[in-house]
Write a protein that holds these residues in place. Sequence first.
Motif, PDB file in Angstrom:
ATOM      1  N   ARG A   5       0.886  -1.162   0.000  1.00 52.72           N
ATOM      2  CA  ARG A   5       0.000   0.000   0.000  1.00 52.72           C
ATOM      3  C   ARG A   5       0.926   1.214   0.000  1.00 52.72           C
ATOM      4  NH1 ARG A   5      -2.524  -3.149   3.765  1.00 52.72           N
ATOM      5  NH2 ARG A   5      -1.765  -1.846   5.466  1.00 52.72           N
ATOM      6  N   CYS A  27      -0.988   6.013 -11.275  1.00 53.65           N
ATOM      7  CA  CYS A  27      -0.999   4.658 -10.742  1.00 53.65           C
ATOM      8  C   CYS A  27      -1.249   3.719 -11.917  1.00 53.65           C
ATOM      9  CB  CYS A  27      -2.117   4.476  -9.720  1.00 53.65           C
ATOM     10  SG  CYS A  27      -2.048   5.613  -8.331  1.00 53.65           S
ATOM     11  N   ILE A  64      -3.482  10.068  -1.371  1.00 54.22           N
ATOM     12  CA  ILE A  64      -3.941   8.807  -1.942  1.00 54.22           C
ATOM     13  C   ILE A  64      -3.162   7.641  -1.340  1.00 54.22           C
ATOM     14  CG2 ILE A  64      -4.749   9.824  -4.116  1.00 54.22           C
ATOM     15  CD1 ILE A  64      -2.235   8.639  -5.473  1.00 54.22           C
ATOM     16  N   VAL A  73      -7.568   2.506  -5.160  1.00 54.93           N
ATOM     17  CA  VAL A  73      -7.000   3.747  -4.641  1.00 54.93           C
ATOM     18  C   VAL A  73      -7.987   4.359  -3.662  1.00 54.93           C
ATOM     19  CG1 VAL A  73      -6.195   6.077  -5.200  1.00 54.93           C
ATOM     20  CG2 VAL A  73      -5.698   4.182  -6.762  1.00 54.93           C
ATOM     21  N   ILE A  96       3.479   3.215  -9.054  1.00 49.47           N
ATOM     22  CA  ILE A  96       3.016   4.593  -8.920  1.00 49.47           C
ATOM     23  C   ILE A  96       4.198   5.544  -9.016  1.00 49.47           C
ATOM     24  CG2 ILE A  96       3.106   4.291  -6.408  1.00 49.47           C
ATOM     25  CD1 ILE A  96       0.918   6.400  -6.107  1.00 49.47           C
ATOM     26  N   PHE A 106      -2.493   3.753  -2.653  1.00 51.03           N
ATOM     27  CA  PHE A 106      -2.629   2.854  -3.798  1.00 51.03           C
ATOM     28  C   PHE A 106      -2.253   1.442  -3.375  1.00 51.03           C
ATOM     29  CE2 PHE A 106      -0.341   1.224  -7.749  1.00 51.03           C
ATOM     30  CZ  PHE A 106      -1.493   0.797  -8.381  1.00 51.03           C
TER      31      PHE A 106
END
Length: 170
Positions: free
Chosen positions: A28, A40, A143, A152, A51, A145
């Motif tokens: 993450r 992403c 964010i 997301v 990313i 991801f």
Amino acid sequence: MQTLDTETTDKTHYLYPGGLFSSAEPHRVTTVLGSCISVCLWDAETRIGGINHYLLPLWNGEGLATPRYGNIAITRLIEKLLLLGCARKSLRAKVFGGASMLENTRGLLAVGERNISLAMSTLAEQRIPVISNDVGGFVGRKIIFDTATGAVLLRRNRGILMPSRTAAEP
């Protein structure tokens, strides 16, 4: 946006401006954006994602070609994912950021708009579809991801619009 499955991974990574991240292992990845952009990329077949977080759209050819620049950051991220076994035809993109953090910015000062334009045109040239985006406006974003699922989590920050100064102001 989607919810993150906390069962997917316990590995986390914070992505600083000018960086990029990709891994065959699930992570993450968190980053915070203003006028910067994060692209992403995710491959549903391999379940691998990556990313970037770039500050300016174009490298001018001087100094090092770093992922601080969008034209470098997007290309390098694609290359890294291909090396991890992703197929270009399976890649899907989500794009975030590009806020206007100052009032009345135009032209070269409109960094957020220029960053958005570069991301969208580069991904179109690479034939990578943008399946989701949250760009522009006047607020920053945080964010997270999930590289294993492509999900997301997005949080828009309170709008902190900085007044621009004119040449006549001190």
